[in-house]
Design an enzyme around this catalytic site. Structure first.
Site, short mmCIF file in Angstrom:
data_model
loop_
_atom_site.label_atom_id
_atom_site.label_comp_id
_atom_site.label_asym_id
_atom_site.label_seq_id
_atom_site.Cartn_x
_atom_site.Cartn_y
_atom_site.Cartn_z
N MET A 1 -112.15 58.18 -7.38
CA MET A 1 -111.71 59.59 -7.35
C MET A 1 -111.85 60.18 -8.75
SD MET A 1 -107.63 59.19 -7.01
CE MET A 1 -106.62 58.21 -8.09
N MET B 1 -114.63 52.21 -11.66
CA MET B 1 -115.96 52.71 -12.00
C MET B 1 -115.93 54.24 -11.96
SD MET B 1 -117.59 49.74 -12.14
CE MET B 1 -116.65 48.23 -11.91
N ARG C 1 -113.12 57.00 -13.64
CA ARG C 1 -112.82 57.58 -14.94
C ARG C 1 -111.66 56.82 -15.58
NH1 ARG C 1 -117.07 59.33 -15.14
NH2 ARG C 1 -117.83 61.42 -15.57
N GLU D 1 -113.04 55.71 -24.32
CA GLU D 1 -114.40 55.22 -24.59
C GLU D 1 -115.20 56.17 -25.50
OE1 GLU D 1 -116.13 55.06 -20.62
OE2 GLU D 1 -116.56 57.19 -20.63
N HIS E 1 -119.65 52.11 -19.19
CA HIS E 1 -120.00 53.27 -18.34
C HIS E 1 -121.46 53.14 -17.86
CE1 HIS E 1 -118.22 57.45 -17.58
NE2 HIS E 1 -119.15 57.24 -16.67
P1 NAD Z 1 -117.02 62.98 -4.91
O1 NAD Z 1 -116.57 64.33 -5.28
O2 NAD Z 1 -118.14 62.85 -3.94
O3 NAD Z 1 -115.78 62.12 -4.34
C1 NAD Z 1 -114.52 62.09 -4.96
C2 NAD Z 1 -113.50 61.94 -3.85
O4 NAD Z 1 -112.22 61.81 -4.46
C3 NAD Z 1 -113.42 63.16 -2.91
O5 NAD Z 1 -113.55 62.73 -1.57
C4 NAD Z 1 -112.06 63.76 -3.20
O6 NAD Z 1 -111.46 64.35 -2.06
C5 NAD Z 1 -111.29 62.52 -3.66
N1 NAD Z 1 -110.10 62.83 -4.44
C6 NAD Z 1 -109.89 63.83 -5.34
N2 NAD Z 1 -108.65 63.73 -5.84
C7 NAD Z 1 -108.06 62.67 -5.26
C8 NAD Z 1 -106.78 62.08 -5.36
N3 NAD Z 1 -105.86 62.55 -6.19
N4 NAD Z 1 -106.52 60.98 -4.61
C9 NAD Z 1 -107.45 60.48 -3.77
N5 NAD Z 1 -108.68 60.99 -3.62
C10 NAD Z 1 -108.99 62.08 -4.36
O7 NAD Z 1 -117.36 62.26 -6.29
P2 NAD Z 1 -118.30 60.99 -6.51
O8 NAD Z 1 -119.68 61.47 -6.82
O9 NAD Z 1 -118.10 60.03 -5.40
O10 NAD Z 1 -117.69 60.42 -7.88
C11 NAD Z 1 -116.47 59.68 -7.88
C12 NAD Z 1 -116.07 59.29 -9.29
O11 NAD Z 1 -117.08 58.44 -9.87
C13 NAD Z 1 -115.91 60.45 -10.26
O12 NAD Z 1 -114.73 60.27 -11.00
C14 NAD Z 1 -117.08 60.33 -11.20
O13 NAD Z 1 -116.77 60.82 -12.47
C15 NAD Z 1 -117.30 58.83 -11.22
N6 NAD Z 1 -118.64 58.43 -11.65
C16 NAD Z 1 -118.78 57.30 -12.41
C17 NAD Z 1 -120.04 56.89 -12.83
C18 NAD Z 1 -120.23 55.63 -13.65
O14 NAD Z 1 -121.33 55.39 -14.16
N7 NAD Z 1 -119.23 54.79 -13.80
C19 NAD Z 1 -121.16 57.64 -12.48
C20 NAD Z 1 -120.99 58.76 -11.68
C21 NAD Z 1 -119.72 59.16 -11.27
#
Ligand code: NAD
Length: 330
Positions: A206, A233, A235, A264, A296
């Site tokens: 999330m 993975m 934030r 980070e 990351h």
């Molecule tokens: P997305 O918007 O498709 O999905 C996020 C989900 O989280 C949504 O379904 C939303 O309803 C839900 N959500 C929001 N607030 C919430 C809460 N308080 N409790 C429970 N669920 C909640 O986003 P995504 O593309 O799937 O990305 C998810 C996460 O992955 C983001 O934080 C993004 O920054 C991170 N990310 C990490 C990397 C990496 O390399 N590690 C790369 C890309 C994205």
């Protein structure tokens, strides 16, 4: 058409030039950032593709407006480095690349889970010391027999759930919005607490918000199934790192896969070989025997890098040609 790119890494330059040839667009590739000093270099260009890391200086938006620039296309999903309102006031469309390869992050998440469950790090370090014994510390478990909790069942959470399901895991999930697609793969629980209490693996997907900072803290770790594994993975801000290390030391958790660390910023993605790291918490995290820390890097695949470069350039062309893009965020 002429597009200026900032913060370009070598591997991105190759992909951008290939794209430029196919699309017959002139590019200027700059390795440095867009700053109040470098903004003058945008003069004479039609658009900008950027990979901003630090917050963009507010003075830049009106300067771009003066130059007739209508957009900045960010080569990432996150756009928190922009002042979206101020950009809008100056007629600047900010766009992102929201879904450049959810599978990259999902596959990495499961890779780290398996490494933790099968004690791969420990086996490798034993082997390097010529210790080939079978002992309890390296005894693993079967992933397919486990229950996995996916917290945040959006693009990446759903892709991750599907892979865990493929291993035979029972997958539960929590999201503030329950998606029909995720319901086909996992069983929704009504709260984070209900999801984590039944899970052997808890995987966070999330976004960080004002109300979920350090949501995963000492109090919550006490509610985890004993010996569970935490994967972050998403934030860094979601997890209280000091509390996590304490929970690992107390045996409440058995392992953690951390790709996003809350502080980070100064370190990732930079080479600190031979340089001092002053953040003691970061050092404790990196060197903790039950943690696999990665910088990351979950997203970092051939496919993701290509999609990021091309996605931002396509969004730039969209705005120049049509006045908008489906990727706009403000
Ligand atoms: P997305 O918007 O498709 O999905 C996020 C989900 O989280 C949504 O379904 C939303 O309803 C839900 N959500 C929001 N607030 C919430 C809460 N308080 N409790 C429970 N669920 C909640 O986003 P995504 O593309 O799937 O990305 C998810 C996460 O992955 C983001 O934080 C993004 O920054 C991170 N990310 C990490 C990397 C990496 O390399 N590690 C790369 C890309 C994205």
């Amino acid at each position: 058409m002429k597009i200026k790119l900032f913060n370009v890494r070598g591997e991105e330059a190759v992909l951008a030039e290939q794209w430029a040839k196919v699309n017959q667009v002139e590019l200027s590739l700059d390795q440095g950032p867009l700053t109040p000093d470098t903004v003058k270099e945008v003069q004479g260009f039609d658009g900008i593709a950027n990979a901003q890391i630090e917050p963009l200086d507010d003075s830049i938006y009106p300067i771009l407006k003066e130059m007739g620039i209508k957009q900045i296309a960010q080569r990432s999903a996150g756009v928190d480095m922009y002042n979206l309102e101020l950009a809008k006031e100056n007629g600047i469309i900010i766009s992102n690349v929201p879904s450049y390869s959810p599978e990259s992050i999902a596959e990495f998440t499961v890779t780290i889970a398996l490494n933790l469950i099968r004690k791969v790090e420990l086996i490798r370090s034993n082997v390097k010391e010529h210790n080939f014994t079978w002992d309890l510390p390296i005894r693993g478990r079967v992933l397919g027999d486990m229950t996995v909790a996916i917290i945040g069942t959006g693009r990446i959470g759903l892709a991750t759930a599907k892979i865990f399901k493929g291993f035979g895991c029972k997958v539960v999930g929590y999201d503030i919005y329950q998606s029909p697609a995720a319901k086909e793969v996992l069983e929704y629980k009504d709260s984070v607490l209900e999801a984590i209490q039944v899970a052997d693996v808890v995987s966070l997907h999330m976004p960080p918000t004002s109300d979920n900072s350090h949501y995963f803290n000492a109090e919550l770790f006490k509610q985890f199934k004993k010996g569970a594994i935490l994967l972050n993975m998403a934030r860094g801000a979601l997890v209280d790192t000091a509390d996590l290390l304490a929970a690992l030391d107390q045996g409440l958790l058995d392992g953690a896969g951390i790709d996003t660390y809350e502080f980070e910023g100064p370190y990732v993605p930079k080479n600190f070989q031979g340089k001092d790291i002053t953040d003691e918490l970061f050092l404790d995290l990196i060197h903790h025997p039950k943690v696999i820390y990665t910088p990351h890097a979950a997203y970092y695949t051939d496919e993701a890098v290509k999609n990021l470069v091309e996605g931002a350039l396509n969004a730039t062309v969209d705005v120049i040609k049509t006045g908008t893009t489906a990727m706009r965020v403000n």
